[in-house]
Design a protein around this motif. Sequence first.
Motif, PDB file in Angstrom:
ATOM      1  N   PRO A  18      46.820  40.648  26.081  1.00  0.00           N
ATOM      2  CA  PRO A  18      46.970  42.385  25.711  1.00  0.00           C
ATOM      3  C   PRO A  18      47.847  42.939  26.652  1.00  0.00           C
ATOM      4  N   GLY A  19      48.305  42.447  27.933  1.00  0.00           N
ATOM      5  CA  GLY A  19      49.309  43.010  28.470  1.00  0.00           C
ATOM      6  C   GLY A  19      49.554  42.190  29.677  1.00  0.00           C
ATOM      7  N   PRO A  20      50.146  42.792  30.842  1.00  0.00           N
ATOM      8  CA  PRO A  20      50.588  42.034  32.160  1.00  0.00           C
ATOM      9  C   PRO A  20      49.206  41.401  32.848  1.00  0.00           C
ATOM     10  N   ASP A  21      49.401  40.450  33.251  1.00  0.00           N
ATOM     11  CA  ASP A  21      48.346  39.827  34.157  1.00  0.00           C
ATOM     12  C   ASP A  21      48.718  39.935  35.593  1.00  0.00           C
ATOM     13  N   PHE A  22      47.974  40.646  36.397  1.00  0.00           N
ATOM     14  CA  PHE A  22      48.295  41.154  37.910  1.00  0.00           C
ATOM     15  C   PHE A  22      48.552  39.843  38.286  1.00  0.00           C
ATOM     16  N   LEU A  23      47.773  38.795  38.669  1.00  0.00           N
ATOM     17  CA  LEU A  23      47.977  37.625  39.385  1.00  0.00           C
ATOM     18  C   LEU A  23      49.111  36.993  39.030  1.00  0.00           C
ATOM     19  N   THR A  75      46.055  31.799  39.759  1.00  0.00           N
ATOM     20  CA  THR A  75      46.219  32.761  38.392  1.00  0.00           C
ATOM     21  C   THR A  75      44.715  32.108  37.500  1.00  0.00           C
ATOM     22  N   PRO A  76      43.831  32.686  38.008  1.00  0.00           N
ATOM     23  CA  PRO A  76      42.629  32.215  37.042  1.00  0.00           C
ATOM     24  C   PRO A  76      42.675  32.723  35.656  1.00  0.00           C
ATOM     25  N   THR A  77      42.334  32.036  34.786  1.00  0.00           N
ATOM     26  CA  THR A  77      42.437  32.308  33.193  1.00  0.00           C
ATOM     27  C   THR A  77      40.838  32.786  32.589  1.00  0.00           C
ATOM     28  N   THR A  78      40.121  32.661  33.505  1.00  0.00           N
ATOM     29  CA  THR A  78      38.756  32.989  33.234  1.00  0.00           C
ATOM     30  C   THR A  78      38.282  34.304  33.990  1.00  0.00           C
ATOM     31  N   GLY A  79      36.988  35.098  33.439  1.00  0.00           N
ATOM     32  CA  GLY A  79      36.396  36.177  34.182  1.00  0.00           C
ATOM     33  C   GLY A  79      37.036  37.260  33.950  1.00  0.00           C
ATOM     34  N   ASP A  80      36.678  38.496  34.467  1.00  0.00           N
ATOM     35  CA  ASP A  80      37.179  39.833  34.351  1.00  0.00           C
ATOM     36  C   ASP A  80      38.577  39.859  35.113  1.00  0.00           C
ATOM     37  N   ASP A  89      38.808  39.433  42.767  1.00  0.00           N
ATOM     38  CA  ASP A  89      37.331  38.830  42.994  1.00  0.00           C
ATOM     39  C   ASP A  89      37.082  37.604  42.390  1.00  0.00           C
ATOM     40  N   VAL A  90      37.699  37.471  41.055  1.00  0.00           N
ATOM     41  CA  VAL A  90      37.661  35.841  40.303  1.00  0.00           C
ATOM     42  C   VAL A  90      38.133  34.995  41.468  1.00  0.00           C
TER      43      VAL A  90
END
Length: 329
Positions: A18-23, A75-80, A89-90
């Motif tokens: 849906p948009g940029p991923d911060f990490l 670069t987690p792919t799960t969680g909030d 935090d993830v």
Amino acid sequence: MLRVHFTPDDLARVRVAPGPDFLWEISNSVQTLQRRDGEREFGAWRRWARPRLSASPRLLSRLLPPRGYSPDFLTPTTGDRGSLQASVDVLLSTPRRRLRAELERLAPPVRLPGWLGELAGGDAEALRELGGALHTYQREALAPHWRRVHADIDADRALRLRSLLDGGTEALLAGLGPQFRWRAPVLEAAYPVDQDLWLRGRGLVLQPSFFCWPTPATLADGELPPVLVHPIHHTPDWCAPARGTRPAPGPLGPLLGHTRAGVLRATRTGCSTLEAARLLGVTHPAVSQHLNVLREAGLVTTVRRAGRSFHVATAEGRALLAVEDPPAG
């Protein structure tokens, strides 16, 4: 080469993030900052960013070398992951066993000195330092440009969704860019190592990334939720707004007015009124007025659905833009 293997179920479960991923943007930009290629896309940003960085974010380069392996836990792919804080935090909740395994893959155990060794052991202070470095880097290197990052990723997302509507999932995959080749049921991509990603019905998230360069990226561990990060097209002189200036006016500025020309550029691949306002740093009503003029001139068309307006340049509008920016046109 990277080969992504699809089943029929996977083709039905492809989605665009849906948009940029911060990490992902932090990780990709840390790597891009250490490289010398991509001068046209990132040269001005590198010269702007390097003197600004404090000592703390520099430790991220120890985890994210410019080429080769980098740990998946960054670069987690799960969680909030709806905000930077939630994403961090993830990341910081990564199990110790995984931390050690991935950091030892980055550097053998005998070469895990000081802070890296403490991080591999899940030391609370080392984890806090990593979290602080991520926040500081985002604030110093990316936040001044985040409006542009978000807007260009929004534009790329609109382009992908248009491909999906026009030709289905296979057209979406085939149109990802020159680094990709769709040979059903396998998507091939330029990649620094030889790797196969078997989706096995899990689907795939396509993550547009502003700082991904020059090839796509994915996770090293094929058992993690599949994601394919891909480069996007960059608007000319994108770094200029971070220096406190308007986007470069271009030859359309004197003809249409600089803000109206900027609105037309924003509609090249489609945008909402809010997205155009965010990109240009002007008010929502002002963008609406400019869109009315462009629409009456036949340069923009608007589709309204569920209370939202989505604006796309017409063939005449794209032809005008092509004169200004031939590669994008």
